[in-house]
Enzyme design. Structure first.
Site, PDB file in Angstrom:
ATOM      1  N   PRO A  88     -21.904  -2.019   6.199  1.00 36.80           N
ATOM      2  CA  PRO A  88     -23.033  -1.494   5.408  1.00 36.80           C
ATOM      3  C   PRO A  88     -24.291  -1.312   6.252  1.00 36.80           C
ATOM      4  O   PRO A  88     -25.249  -0.676   5.811  1.00 36.80           O
ATOM      5  CB  PRO A  88     -23.230  -2.549   4.312  1.00 36.80           C
ATOM      6  CG  PRO A  88     -22.423  -3.731   4.688  1.00 36.80           C
ATOM      7  CD  PRO A  88     -21.434  -3.325   5.731  1.00 36.80           C
ATOM      8  N   GLU A 115     -17.335 -12.631   6.390  1.00 32.01           N
ATOM      9  CA  GLU A 115     -18.751 -12.346   6.670  1.00 32.01           C
ATOM     10  C   GLU A 115     -18.911 -11.268   7.748  1.00 32.01           C
ATOM     11  O   GLU A 115     -20.015 -11.005   8.202  1.00 32.01           O
ATOM     12  CB  GLU A 115     -19.477 -13.623   7.104  1.00 32.01           C
ATOM     13  CG  GLU A 115     -19.571 -14.673   6.021  1.00 32.01           C
ATOM     14  CD  GLU A 115     -20.135 -14.122   4.722  1.00 32.01           C
ATOM     15  OE1 GLU A 115     -21.245 -13.585   4.734  1.00 32.01           O
ATOM     16  OE2 GLU A 115     -19.429 -14.235   3.695  1.00 32.01           O
ATOM     17  N   ARG A 153     -10.263  16.267   6.800  1.00 32.04           N
ATOM     18  CA  ARG A 153     -10.346  17.574   6.132  1.00 32.04           C
ATOM     19  C   ARG A 153     -11.218  18.570   6.900  1.00 32.04           C
ATOM     20  O   ARG A 153     -11.231  19.749   6.594  1.00 32.04           O
ATOM     21  CB  ARG A 153     -10.739  17.458   4.664  1.00 32.04           C
ATOM     22  CG  ARG A 153     -11.983  16.679   4.381  1.00 32.04           C
ATOM     23  CD  ARG A 153     -12.178  16.446   2.900  1.00 32.04           C
ATOM     24  NE  ARG A 153     -12.404  17.685   2.180  1.00 32.04           N
ATOM     25  CZ  ARG A 153     -11.593  18.166   1.235  1.00 32.04           C
ATOM     26  NH1 ARG A 153     -10.529  17.516   0.864  1.00 32.04           N
ATOM     27  NH2 ARG A 153     -11.887  19.298   0.628  1.00 32.04           N
ATOM     28  N   ASP A 167     -16.492  23.167   0.412  1.00 28.76           N
ATOM     29  CA  ASP A 167     -16.720  21.800  -0.078  1.00 28.76           C
ATOM     30  C   ASP A 167     -18.197  21.605  -0.383  1.00 28.76           C
ATOM     31  O   ASP A 167     -19.056  22.174   0.302  1.00 28.76           O
ATOM     32  CB  ASP A 167     -16.363  20.770   1.010  1.00 28.76           C
ATOM     33  CG  ASP A 167     -14.875  20.449   1.052  1.00 28.76           C
ATOM     34  OD1 ASP A 167     -14.125  20.990   0.233  1.00 28.76           O
ATOM     35  OD2 ASP A 167     -14.498  19.650   1.931  1.00 28.76           O
TER      36      ASP A 167
HETATM   37  N1  ADE Z   1     -17.939  -2.881   4.475  1.00 27.07           N
HETATM   38  C1  ADE Z   1     -18.539  -3.448   3.416  1.00 27.07           C
HETATM   39  N2  ADE Z   1     -19.382  -2.609   2.830  1.00 27.07           N
HETATM   40  C2  ADE Z   1     -19.329  -1.433   3.542  1.00 27.07           C
HETATM   41  C3  ADE Z   1     -19.976  -0.184   3.441  1.00 27.07           C
HETATM   42  N3  ADE Z   1     -20.863   0.079   2.474  1.00 27.07           N
HETATM   43  N4  ADE Z   1     -19.677   0.757   4.340  1.00 27.07           N
HETATM   44  C4  ADE Z   1     -18.798   0.511   5.320  1.00 27.07           C
HETATM   45  N5  ADE Z   1     -18.151  -0.651   5.470  1.00 27.07           N
HETATM   46  C5  ADE Z   1     -18.406  -1.623   4.593  1.00 27.07           C
END
Ligand code: ADE
Length: 224
Positions: A88, A115, A153, A167
């Site tokens: 994230p 984690e 794609r 797309d």
């Molecule tokens: N792992 C956990 N959350 C994620 C996300 N939003 N994007 C990529 N990998 C992740």
């Protein structure tokens, strides 16, 4: 494009390997997806790949050694592979990024669990972090599959005759609406122009609808 995926759950990837656009890309030899079970690179008899976090706190951290050994093994046959960690905290996945990555020959995707991975992996072994959005999911596997699909794609010939040029996001705007048989359902009629056979008019209508759709649903794209 060669994808190598480092994961604790290689079976999850059968869903994209066996079915749909990616499976067809594999059959046509335009793509390959190799999964690597990280536990095979553990150096202990319990096949552990994680340990407690220095500094305390809940949750385990994936260790450097098995990940590094696995990446080195992949690099024996694909020395120039780009190593991407799904996180994230990474660069947000967009159409533009998927298109850029689709020009590479080899991508290695590292899927985190718990984690996440020891920070030294990110500093020394990973070329790039990619996020699929501002939310947290329980592991990198689903994110890796999203990334594989979005990249695949964009690779010429993977989609066959359904190309990705129309797309949503390909032209900085959303797609136009689509209709199929029957012509009328519950009194709801397919727009006349689509039945006209007049391709120039249909193209103009679709372009107009794509613009309207973008204005209505994604004003942020219009501003760009
Ligand atoms: N792992 C956990 N959350 C994620 C996300 N939003 N994007 C990529 N990998 C992740």
């Amino acid at each position: 494009m060669r994808f190598d995926v480092i994961t604790l759950f290689p079976e999850m990837f059968s869903s994209i390997k066996d079915e749909g656009v990616i499976a067809r890309g594999i059959k046509k030899c335009l793509l390959s997806i190799n999964t690597w079970q990280l536990r095979d690179f553990s150096n202990n008899k319990h096949r552990n790949i994680d340990d407690a976090s220095y500094g305390g706190g809940a949750g385990m951290v994936m260790q450097v050694q098995p990940i590094r050994d696995c990446i080195n093994k992949i690099k024996q046959t694909s020395p120039n592979t780009k190593v991407i960690y799904l996180s994230p905290q990474g660069e947000k996945l967009t159409h533009k990024l998927a298109k850029e990555l689709s020009t590479l020959d080899s991508i290695t995707l590292l899927c985190g669990r718990y984690e996440g991975v020891d920070e030294r992996v990110i500093a020394h072994d990973v070329d790039m972090e990619v996020s699929i959005g501002d939310y947290v999911i329980s592991g990198g596997e689903l994110a890796a599959m999203v990334l594989i699909d979005a990249i695949s794609r964009q690779i010429p010939k993977v989609l066959g005759n359904q190309d990705s040029l129309n797309d949503s996001f390909a032209n900085g705007q959303l797609d136009y609406p689509h209709y199929t048989r029957p012509e009328i359902i519950d009194g709801q009629q397919v727009p006349e122009v689509l039945l006209s056979g007049h391709q120039a008019k249909i193209d103009a209508w679709r372009q107009n609808q794509a613009i309207n759709n973008t204005q209505k649903k994604r004003k942020d794209l219009v501003k760009k």
